[in-house]
Motif scaffolding. Structure first.
Motif, PDB file in Angstrom:
ATOM      1  N   GLY A 142      67.378  35.368  34.195  1.00  0.00           N
ATOM      2  CA  GLY A 142      68.748  35.210  34.667  1.00  0.00           C
ATOM      3  C   GLY A 142      69.477  36.520  34.879  1.00  0.00           C
ATOM      4  O   GLY A 142      68.910  37.603  34.704  1.00  0.00           O
ATOM      5  N   THR A 143      70.741  36.378  35.240  1.00  0.00           N
ATOM      6  CA  THR A 143      71.554  37.536  35.595  1.00  0.00           C
ATOM      7  C   THR A 143      72.940  37.394  34.980  1.00  0.00           C
ATOM      8  O   THR A 143      73.467  36.294  34.875  1.00  0.00           O
ATOM      9  CB  THR A 143      71.682  37.641  37.135  1.00  0.00           C
ATOM     10  OG1 THR A 143      70.374  37.708  37.697  1.00  0.00           O
ATOM     11  CG2 THR A 143      72.475  38.861  37.555  1.00  0.00           C
ATOM     12  N   LYS A 144      73.479  38.548  34.550  1.00  0.00           N
ATOM     13  CA  LYS A 144      74.850  38.556  34.051  1.00  0.00           C
ATOM     14  C   LYS A 144      75.566  39.712  34.729  1.00  0.00           C
ATOM     15  O   LYS A 144      75.085  40.845  34.694  1.00  0.00           O
ATOM     16  CB  LYS A 144      74.827  38.743  32.533  1.00  0.00           C
ATOM     17  CG  LYS A 144      76.191  38.703  31.897  1.00  0.00           C
ATOM     18  CD  LYS A 144      76.059  38.808  30.394  1.00  0.00           C
ATOM     19  CE  LYS A 144      77.405  38.996  29.727  1.00  0.00           C
ATOM     20  NZ  LYS A 144      77.284  39.167  28.283  1.00  0.00           N
ATOM     21  N   VAL A 145      76.666  39.401  35.354  1.00  0.00           N
ATOM     22  CA  VAL A 145      77.446  40.445  36.017  1.00  0.00           C
ATOM     23  C   VAL A 145      78.842  40.460  35.394  1.00  0.00           C
ATOM     24  O   VAL A 145      79.458  39.416  35.208  1.00  0.00           O
ATOM     25  CB  VAL A 145      77.570  40.196  37.542  1.00  0.00           C
ATOM     26  CG1 VAL A 145      78.351  41.311  38.207  1.00  0.00           C
ATOM     27  CG2 VAL A 145      76.205  40.047  38.189  1.00  0.00           C
ATOM     28  N   LEU A 146      79.305  41.651  35.046  1.00  0.00           N
ATOM     29  CA  LEU A 146      80.613  41.806  34.423  1.00  0.00           C
ATOM     30  C   LEU A 146      81.497  42.669  35.318  1.00  0.00           C
ATOM     31  O   LEU A 146      81.090  43.776  35.692  1.00  0.00           O
ATOM     32  CB  LEU A 146      80.404  42.523  33.088  1.00  0.00           C
ATOM     33  CG  LEU A 146      81.031  41.894  31.861  1.00  0.00           C
ATOM     34  CD1 LEU A 146      79.945  41.648  30.851  1.00  0.00           C
ATOM     35  CD2 LEU A 146      82.046  42.844  31.295  1.00  0.00           C
TER      36      LEU A 146
ATOM     37  N   ILE B 164      75.855  45.194  35.263  1.00  0.00           N
ATOM     38  CA  ILE B 164      74.947  44.136  35.661  1.00  0.00           C
ATOM     39  C   ILE B 164      73.698  44.179  34.774  1.00  0.00           C
ATOM     40  O   ILE B 164      73.159  45.239  34.490  1.00  0.00           O
ATOM     41  CB  ILE B 164      74.622  44.237  37.174  1.00  0.00           C
ATOM     42  CG1 ILE B 164      73.699  43.110  37.625  1.00  0.00           C
ATOM     43  CG2 ILE B 164      74.041  45.581  37.564  1.00  0.00           C
ATOM     44  CD1 ILE B 164      73.682  42.925  39.133  1.00  0.00           C
ATOM     45  N   PHE B 165      73.326  43.010  34.282  1.00  0.00           N
ATOM     46  CA  PHE B 165      72.114  42.874  33.465  1.00  0.00           C
ATOM     47  C   PHE B 165      71.286  41.773  34.110  1.00  0.00           C
ATOM     48  O   PHE B 165      71.815  40.712  34.427  1.00  0.00           O
ATOM     49  CB  PHE B 165      72.446  42.442  32.035  1.00  0.00           C
ATOM     50  CG  PHE B 165      73.558  43.225  31.410  1.00  0.00           C
ATOM     51  CD1 PHE B 165      73.311  44.423  30.751  1.00  0.00           C
ATOM     52  CD2 PHE B 165      74.875  42.765  31.486  1.00  0.00           C
ATOM     53  CE1 PHE B 165      74.357  45.148  30.180  1.00  0.00           C
ATOM     54  CE2 PHE B 165      75.922  43.486  30.923  1.00  0.00           C
ATOM     55  CZ  PHE B 165      75.660  44.675  30.266  1.00  0.00           C
ATOM     56  N   SER B 166      70.017  42.032  34.253  1.00  0.00           N
ATOM     57  CA  SER B 166      69.193  40.995  34.854  1.00  0.00           C
ATOM     58  C   SER B 166      67.754  41.100  34.388  1.00  0.00           C
ATOM     59  O   SER B 166      67.234  42.195  34.169  1.00  0.00           O
ATOM     60  CB  SER B 166      69.245  41.105  36.379  1.00  0.00           C
ATOM     61  OG  SER B 166      68.601  40.003  36.948  1.00  0.00           O
TER      62      SER B 166
ATOM     63  N   ASP C 152      74.049  33.396  34.965  1.00  0.00           N
ATOM     64  CA  ASP C 152      73.158  32.338  35.422  1.00  0.00           C
ATOM     65  C   ASP C 152      71.784  32.486  34.793  1.00  0.00           C
ATOM     66  O   ASP C 152      71.444  33.533  34.261  1.00  0.00           O
ATOM     67  CB  ASP C 152      73.077  32.314  36.954  1.00  0.00           C
ATOM     68  CG  ASP C 152      72.351  33.515  37.515  1.00  0.00           C
ATOM     69  OD1 ASP C 152      71.175  33.721  37.186  1.00  0.00           O
ATOM     70  OD2 ASP C 152      72.974  34.263  38.302  1.00  0.00           O
ATOM     71  N   LYS C 153      71.035  31.399  34.842  1.00  0.00           N
ATOM     72  CA  LYS C 153      69.674  31.421  34.332  1.00  0.00           C
ATOM     73  C   LYS C 153      68.701  31.321  35.513  1.00  0.00           C
ATOM     74  O   LYS C 153      67.677  30.647  35.453  1.00  0.00           O
ATOM     75  CB  LYS C 153      69.448  30.241  33.372  1.00  0.00           C
ATOM     76  CG  LYS C 153      70.251  30.362  32.084  1.00  0.00           C
ATOM     77  CD  LYS C 153      69.759  29.354  31.047  1.00  0.00           C
ATOM     78  CE  LYS C 153      70.416  29.546  29.704  1.00  0.00           C
ATOM     79  NZ  LYS C 153      71.831  29.121  29.685  1.00  0.00           N
ATOM     80  N   GLY C 154      69.063  32.002  36.568  1.00  0.00           N
ATOM     81  CA  GLY C 154      68.269  31.952  37.795  1.00  0.00           C
ATOM     82  C   GLY C 154      67.074  32.893  37.762  1.00  0.00           C
ATOM     83  O   GLY C 154      66.633  33.307  36.693  1.00  0.00           O
ATOM     84  N   PRO C 155      66.567  33.249  38.946  1.00  0.00           N
ATOM     85  CA  PRO C 155      65.343  34.045  39.039  1.00  0.00           C
ATOM     86  C   PRO C 155      65.511  35.504  38.606  1.00  0.00           C
ATOM     87  O   PRO C 155      64.515  36.202  38.389  1.00  0.00           O
ATOM     88  CB  PRO C 155      64.987  33.971  40.526  1.00  0.00           C
ATOM     89  CG  PRO C 155      66.276  33.682  41.216  1.00  0.00           C
ATOM     90  CD  PRO C 155      67.079  32.856  40.264  1.00  0.00           C
ATOM     91  N   GLY C 156      66.767  35.935  38.455  1.00  0.00           N
ATOM     92  CA  GLY C 156      66.987  37.335  38.097  1.00  0.00           C
ATOM     93  C   GLY C 156      66.833  38.246  39.302  1.00  0.00           C
ATOM     94  O   GLY C 156      66.402  37.807  40.365  1.00  0.00           O
ATOM     95  N   ILE C 157      67.222  39.512  39.137  1.00  0.00           N
ATOM     96  CA  ILE C 157      67.126  40.468  40.242  1.00  0.00           C
ATOM     97  C   ILE C 157      65.985  41.433  39.925  1.00  0.00           C
ATOM     98  O   ILE C 157      66.064  42.181  38.949  1.00  0.00           O
ATOM     99  CB  ILE C 157      68.455  41.245  40.416  1.00  0.00           C
ATOM    100  CG1 ILE C 157      69.619  40.250  40.618  1.00  0.00           C
ATOM    101  CG2 ILE C 157      68.370  42.209  41.579  1.00  0.00           C
ATOM    102  CD1 ILE C 157      70.991  40.885  40.514  1.00  0.00           C
TER     103      ILE C 157
END
Lengths: 133, 122
Positions: free
Chosen positions: A123-127, A116-118, A78-83
């Motif tokens: 944004g955030t990327k979870v694998l 997890i990358f954020s 996602d291109k959201g607020p990130g963590i």
């Protein structure tokens, strides 16, 4: 990687579409009923995170082969607020949303590999990977 | 797909179908809280036999549903959690602490009968 499918997540009903597709792909790979339930649950948790935190994003479901091993990879982007604090987000019971705070740490427990990358504001990327044993 | 609610003497039975949307779950909240009053029900059974997953959202929703029904004076029993769903819930760390559960509809009704009879004796 092969046979990747992307599901755009914008509403709660997309969560159902995504998890049913995950179940179908898992079934084709001969995952057990318990593993299929795990795969569907992982997709459900990750897709819900997208809706709650980023409003929209993608779930990508892929088949992977490594030597004789076969598995399934679920990626939530996602291109959201990130963590801001991943360490904190991975703690059981920690929640900024309306959940139980078990989403991400719970997903990590359910799968074999988890990344997890954020980045804040990007944004955030979870694998999440599950191998067929 | 709305959740059908059946009335069986003093009890209400809600059978949850697979692939329930969030909206359906919230509708079930309102419907049950209202119908418990309308039928003066003593107990509610939520049958989740055909539910193929229980994620943190579904668990939280069910928990709050049970609490709301409790505030309306009725007990709730959740029945029919499938073995693989139970397995996944435990690994996720999801619990239904303080909530009555039963293997299936039959056991669930028996449990409600028992607790209702106990209350009558007091």
């Amino acid at each position: 990687m092969e046979g990747g499918s992307t599901i755009v997540i914008t509403s709660a009903s997309d969560i159902i579409v995504a998890r049913e597709l995950g179940r179908k792909i898992g079934k084709e790979l001969n995952f057990s009923l318990t593993d299929l339930t795990i795969i569907a649950t992982v997709i459900s948790e990750l897709a819900r995170n997208i809706i709650v935190f980023a409003k929209q994003g993608n779930i990508v479901i892929e088949t992977i082969r490594q030597g004789k091993k076969v598995g399934i990879v679920i990626t939530a982007i996602d291109k959201g607020p990130g963590i801001p604090d991943i360490f904190l987000a991975m703690q059981d019971g920690y929640s900024t949303g309306k959940g139980l705070g078990l989403g991400l740490p719970g997903v990590r427990r359910l799968v074999d590999e988890f990344e997890i990358f954020s980045e804040t504001a990007k944004g955030t990327k979870v694998l999440a990977k599950k191998w067929l044993l | 797909m709305e959740v059908p609610i059946l009335k069986q003497s003093d009890y209400l039975i809600a059978t949850i179908q697979a692939a329930l949307t969030d909206e359906d779950l919230l509708k079930l909240h309102y419907a049950l809280v209202e119908q418990v009053g309308k039928h003066r029900s003593k107990g509610v059974i939520i049958d989740v036999t055909s539910l193929d997953i229980m994620d943190s959202f579904a668990t939280r929703t069910l928990r709050s549903l049970v609490h709301m029904v409790k505030l309306r004076g009725a007990d709730t029993v959740i029945c029919g959690i499938q073995p693989e769903v139970a397995f996944t819930m435990v690994q996720l760390g999801l619990t239904l602490e303080g909530i009555s559960t039963a293997l299936d509809l039959e056991e669930g009704l028996a449990l409600l009968f028992k607790s209702n009879n106990k209350k009558r004796k007091i």
